[in-house]
Design an enzyme around this catalytic site. Structure first.
Site, PDB file in Angstrom:
ATOM      1  N   TRP A   1      44.777 -53.411 -33.910  1.00  0.00           N
ATOM      2  CA  TRP A   1      45.026 -51.970 -33.975  1.00  0.00           C
ATOM      3  C   TRP A   1      46.291 -51.779 -33.155  1.00  0.00           C
ATOM      4  CZ3 TRP A   1      44.506 -47.780 -30.278  1.00  0.00           C
ATOM      5  CH2 TRP A   1      44.445 -46.510 -30.868  1.00  0.00           C
TER       6      TRP A   1
ATOM      7  N   ASN B   1      43.908 -58.627 -26.563  1.00  0.00           N
ATOM      8  CA  ASN B   1      43.529 -57.225 -26.710  1.00  0.00           C
ATOM      9  C   ASN B   1      43.863 -56.521 -25.404  1.00  0.00           C
ATOM     10  OD1 ASN B   1      42.203 -54.793 -27.228  1.00  0.00           O
ATOM     11  ND2 ASN B   1      40.249 -55.580 -26.513  1.00  0.00           N
ATOM     12  N   GLY B   2      44.706 -55.491 -25.473  1.00  0.00           N
ATOM     13  CA  GLY B   2      45.085 -54.774 -24.249  1.00  0.00           C
ATOM     14  C   GLY B   2      46.561 -54.441 -24.299  1.00  0.00           C
TER      15      GLY B   2
ATOM     16  N   HIS C   1      39.676 -14.518 -31.753  1.00  0.00           N
ATOM     17  CA  HIS C   1      40.799 -14.568 -30.807  1.00  0.00           C
ATOM     18  C   HIS C   1      41.978 -15.371 -31.353  1.00  0.00           C
ATOM     19  CE1 HIS C   1      38.576 -12.447 -27.774  1.00  0.00           C
ATOM     20  NE2 HIS C   1      37.580 -13.301 -27.869  1.00  0.00           N
TER      21      HIS C   1
ATOM     22  N   ARG D   1      37.034 -52.601 -34.667  1.00  0.00           N
ATOM     23  CA  ARG D   1      37.908 -52.427 -33.504  1.00  0.00           C
ATOM     24  C   ARG D   1      39.376 -52.284 -33.896  1.00  0.00           C
ATOM     25  NH1 ARG D   1      35.369 -53.912 -28.841  1.00  0.00           N
ATOM     26  NH2 ARG D   1      37.373 -54.171 -27.837  1.00  0.00           N
TER      27      ARG D   1
ATOM     28  N   LYS E   1      37.050 -48.352 -33.217  1.00  0.00           N
ATOM     29  CA  LYS E   1      35.764 -47.981 -32.616  1.00  0.00           C
ATOM     30  C   LYS E   1      35.835 -47.835 -31.106  1.00  0.00           C
ATOM     31  CE  LYS E   1      31.302 -47.345 -32.913  1.00  0.00           C
ATOM     32  NZ  LYS E   1      30.976 -46.003 -33.417  1.00  0.00           N
TER      33      LYS E   1
ATOM     34  N   LYS F   1      33.763 -35.149 -37.016  1.00  0.00           N
ATOM     35  CA  LYS F   1      33.299 -36.045 -38.098  1.00  0.00           C
ATOM     36  C   LYS F   1      34.038 -35.746 -39.379  1.00  0.00           C
ATOM     37  CE  LYS F   1      31.839 -38.241 -36.102  1.00  0.00           C
ATOM     38  NZ  LYS F   1      31.389 -38.646 -34.833  1.00  0.00           N
TER      39      LYS F   1
ATOM     40  N   GLU G   1      31.589 -31.341 -32.747  1.00  0.00           N
ATOM     41  CA  GLU G   1      31.276 -32.686 -33.248  1.00  0.00           C
ATOM     42  C   GLU G   1      31.337 -32.706 -34.788  1.00  0.00           C
ATOM     43  OE1 GLU G   1      31.194 -35.553 -32.226  1.00  0.00           O
ATOM     44  OE2 GLU G   1      29.998 -36.685 -33.636  1.00  0.00           O
TER      45      GLU G   1
ATOM     46  N   CYS H   1      41.972 -53.965 -30.094  1.00  0.00           N
ATOM     47  CA  CYS H   1      41.878 -54.960 -31.158  1.00  0.00           C
ATOM     48  C   CYS H   1      40.594 -55.734 -30.952  1.00  0.00           C
ATOM     49  CB  CYS H   1      43.032 -55.949 -31.032  1.00  0.00           C
ATOM     50  SG  CYS H   1      44.630 -55.161 -30.892  1.00  0.00           S
TER      51      CYS H   1
ATOM     52  N   GLU I   1      37.793 -37.023 -39.134  1.00  0.00           N
ATOM     53  CA  GLU I   1      38.041 -38.471 -39.085  1.00  0.00           C
ATOM     54  C   GLU I   1      37.542 -39.190 -40.339  1.00  0.00           C
ATOM     55  OE1 GLU I   1      36.172 -40.538 -35.785  1.00  0.00           O
ATOM     56  OE2 GLU I   1      34.422 -39.262 -35.932  1.00  0.00           O
TER      57      GLU I   1
HETATM   58  C1  F6R Z   1      34.266 -40.291 -33.053  1.00  0.00           C
HETATM   59  C2  F6R Z   1      34.291 -41.431 -32.163  1.00  0.00           C
HETATM   60  C3  F6R Z   1      35.164 -41.386 -30.967  1.00  0.00           C
HETATM   61  C4  F6R Z   1      34.415 -41.945 -29.758  1.00  0.00           C
HETATM   62  C5  F6R Z   1      35.339 -42.029 -28.539  1.00  0.00           C
HETATM   63  C6  F6R Z   1      34.591 -42.505 -27.316  1.00  0.00           C
HETATM   64  O1  F6R Z   1      33.389 -40.487 -34.107  1.00  0.00           O
HETATM   65  O2  F6R Z   1      33.625 -42.416 -32.399  1.00  0.00           O
HETATM   66  O3  F6R Z   1      35.601 -40.094 -30.721  1.00  0.00           O
HETATM   67  O4  F6R Z   1      33.322 -41.124 -29.493  1.00  0.00           O
HETATM   68  O5  F6R Z   1      36.391 -42.899 -28.815  1.00  0.00           O
HETATM   69  O6  F6R Z   1      34.032 -43.769 -27.506  1.00  0.00           O
HETATM   70  P1  F6R Z   1      32.914 -44.309 -26.535  1.00  0.00           P
HETATM   71  O7  F6R Z   1      31.697 -43.488 -26.714  1.00  0.00           O
HETATM   72  O8  F6R Z   1      32.715 -45.734 -26.950  1.00  0.00           O
HETATM   73  O9  F6R Z   1      33.458 -44.185 -25.147  1.00  0.00           O
END
Ligand code: F6R
Length: 587
Positions: free
Chosen positions: A72, A98-99, A487, A27, A582, A468, A464, A2, A471
């Protein structure tokens, strides 16, 4: 995970925390809440969804002390009752957090025996009641300290009390940073929350608390002893945390990549040489990251192997904990994280340090928890990334691996020179593909499934690209080595299934194209990302020709644009996809 922000100062505290909350929505944003104190006592406003304007019930408060939260959900569903702030039985103490409080059940049972009545299913509520209990015998800050000492798990928490004129914060394993602007003080999860007012910060460490009365005092939670802390000046600029003319932060951050890359390339050579020596001399190197950061690490493994012949292992951060015990002094860990706060990365890295491993981190957020536990940190210098989906930081992280690899073979200058040409090529790649991806998005938006394939150093770009796509657009997407298609996954290819084939004209081209043939023969709609067109492609996303080792930096750009425009075509909330946040500070 959060976002929290608290304020104490001479300006209207609700205005200040409201603007901070909007900046912390990356967040988490499934509910929100604000508590403030004025002459009439404690006022609370909270609700589900995103906050949209200063709440009516707080709009006329003359307040200089407030705490707030954007959530969150982890413990307890998304409801108004579970939204923070949580309040003590007598309604005098409010807490945001937060936690995760791991001993919540135990503490709750104990407090209920003492007569406390709980109103929510949220673990945070236990903190408000604990502080209330300790307030029977202690002043407010000491009651918060006593409560913090009883908590197991992770927390960055803020508390206010209508009978005290103090904002109190405490931290363990969740981020908390103090911002100072003359007589104004902020305590928040992240710098963008108050960057509009100040770039003067003091990062708070685990096991510390902050008491803000007339001025802030940092103390150890364990002993109450005062801790002297140096102030940092953050280089981030406010416009980096604003959308400008772009419709979404995500699009802005995709477009920013040429500029950002130049900043990433501004590295201190001595520091890189130190890291290169550590990697060269370590018998074993483990690269650890989650999500996009892991994908960048996978590219990094190929780049290091190709340029230096050194083999590194890449671990998915959430699984790394199961190997840590087997590691020792002979292991170097390269931990990769944009936020530097991802619990899945941070916790095993701390354990690995206890086993004698050295840690190099590649982080964006200076002063983050990962930065502070590392022996050496390399900074991405991308500025804040606000879109929940990582875009520019992937490009930056990959670039850092090139810099490390070239420095490992004593070719820092030569490598830097080559990398200096990339920003312009990314610019060209964006303009070559922007309109095309908008058009293909119209096809993609009608599909339920898609597959990204590639080989060699581009394989991680496929994973990757799929991340993208899923998500941002919520379309099911898988990324895999092209050779793996036959496979199992080939069974899922039907007439019109989009296959995104990343196949630049490098040493993997012929073999990848053979797999494209296999998919095409089963009816796939092939979107080729390459420097050369092919009659196998239904659509061609063109990238410039370049030395093969750098293709991942270019091939990823059309994947980002395609995911972005597909999400827009489907009307998705691009910057804040559902259920995501995030920085994931819980396991
Ligand atoms: C995808 C994304 C997440 C982060 C992951 C790690 O677009 O943003 O998969 O890459 O949560 O986050 P960090 O890099 O902050 O450890």
């Amino acid at each position: 995970m959060c976002g929290i922000i608290g304020y104490s100062g001479d300006k209207n505290a609700v205005d200040r925390v409201y603007s901070g909350l909007k900046r912390l929505e990356y967040r988490g944003y499934d509910s929100w809440g604000i508590a403030c104190i004025d002459e009439d006592g404690l006022h609370i406003a909270k609700d589900v969804g995103k906050i949209d304007g200063i709440p009516d019930e707080l709009s006329n408060t003359e307040t200089h002390l407030a705490i707030s939260h954007t959530r969150w959900a982890t413990h307890g569903g998304v409801s108004k009752e579970n939204a923070h702030p949580h309040v003590s039985c007598d309604g005098s103490i409010a807490v945001v957090h937060n936690g995760i409080i791991e001993n919540y059940d135990e503490l709750k049972t104990d407090l209920e025996k003492k007569g406390h009545k709980f109103k929510s299913d949220c673990d945070t509520e236990v903190i408000a009641h604990l502080i209330e209990e300790h307030s029977k015998s202690k002043g407010f800050p000491e009651a918060v300290r006593a409560a913090a000492k009883q908590l197991k798990g992770s927390y960055a928490m803020l508390a206010i009390n209508k009978n005290a004129n103090e904002l109190v914060g405490a931290k363990k394993e969740s981020p908390l940073v103090l911002g100072l602007n003359g007589g104004e003080y902020f305590l928040a999860s992240d710098v963008p929350a108050f960057l509009e007012y100040t770039n003067k910060t003091v990062p708070i460490d685990d096991g510390e608390m902050v008491v803000i009365g007339s001025k802030p005092v940092v103390k150890k939670i364990s002993t109450g002893e005062e801790v002297g802390k140096p102030m940092d000046t953050i280089k981030w600029k406010l416009n980096q945390a604003e959308k400008g003319d772009y419709t979404h932060f995500t699009l802005k951050e995709i477009h920013e990549q040429p500029l950002v890359l130049k900043e990433t390339l501004r590295q201190n050579k001595e520091k890189l040489e130190q890291v290169a020596r550590m990697v060269n001399s370590a018998p074993r190197v483990c690269i650890v990251g989650a999500g996009t950061s892991r994908h960048a690490s996978l590219v990094g493994r190929y780049v290091i192997a190709e340029l230096t012949k050194k083999y590194c292992e890449v671990y998915m951060a959430s699984e790394f904990q199961y190997f840590v015990e087997k590691l020792g002094k002979d292991t170097l860990i390269i931990a990769v994280s944009q936020s530097g706060e991802t619990a899945d990365v941070l916790l095993p890295v701390k354990q690995a340090k206890e086993h004698g491993c050295k840690v190099v981190s590649i982080v964006n957020v200076v002063g983050s928890s990962l930065d502070r536990v590392s022996d050496v940190s390399l900074y991405l210098n991308t500025g804040p990334e606000i879109g929940v989906a990582a875009t520019k930081t992937f490009t930056s992280q990959v670039t850092m691996f090139y810099l490390i690899a070239y420095t490992m073979i004593y070719q820092f200058e030569a490598g830097l020179k080559k990398l200096m040409s990339i920003p312009e090529m990314i610019e060209e790649t964006i303009s070559l593909n922007e309109e095309k991806t908008k058009k293909i998005a119209e096809y993609m938006k009608k599909r339920d499934d898609t597959y990204f394939i590639a080989r060699g150093e581009n394989f991680a770009v496929a994973t990757e690209g799929a991340l993208k796509m899923k998500e941002l657009s919520y379309i099911h997407a898988e990324g895999m080595p092209a050779g793996e298609l036959k496979h199992g996954t080939l069974a899922l290819i039907e007439e019109g299934t989009p296959i995104i084939a990343i196949c630049p004209k490098d040493h993997t081209y012929e073999e990848t194209m053979a797999n494209v043939h296999e998919a095409k023969a089963r009816g796939a709609y092939v979107i080729g990302i390459s420097d050369e067109n092919s009659n196998m492609f239904d659509e061609w996303l063109k990238i410039p020709k370049i030395d093969y080792i750098f293709y991942p930096l270019l091939a990823n750009i059309p994947c980002q644009l395609l995911a972005y425009y597909t999400a827009v075509a489907k009307g998705r909330p691009v910057d804040t996809p559902r259920n995501l946040a995030k920085s994931v500070t819980v396991k």
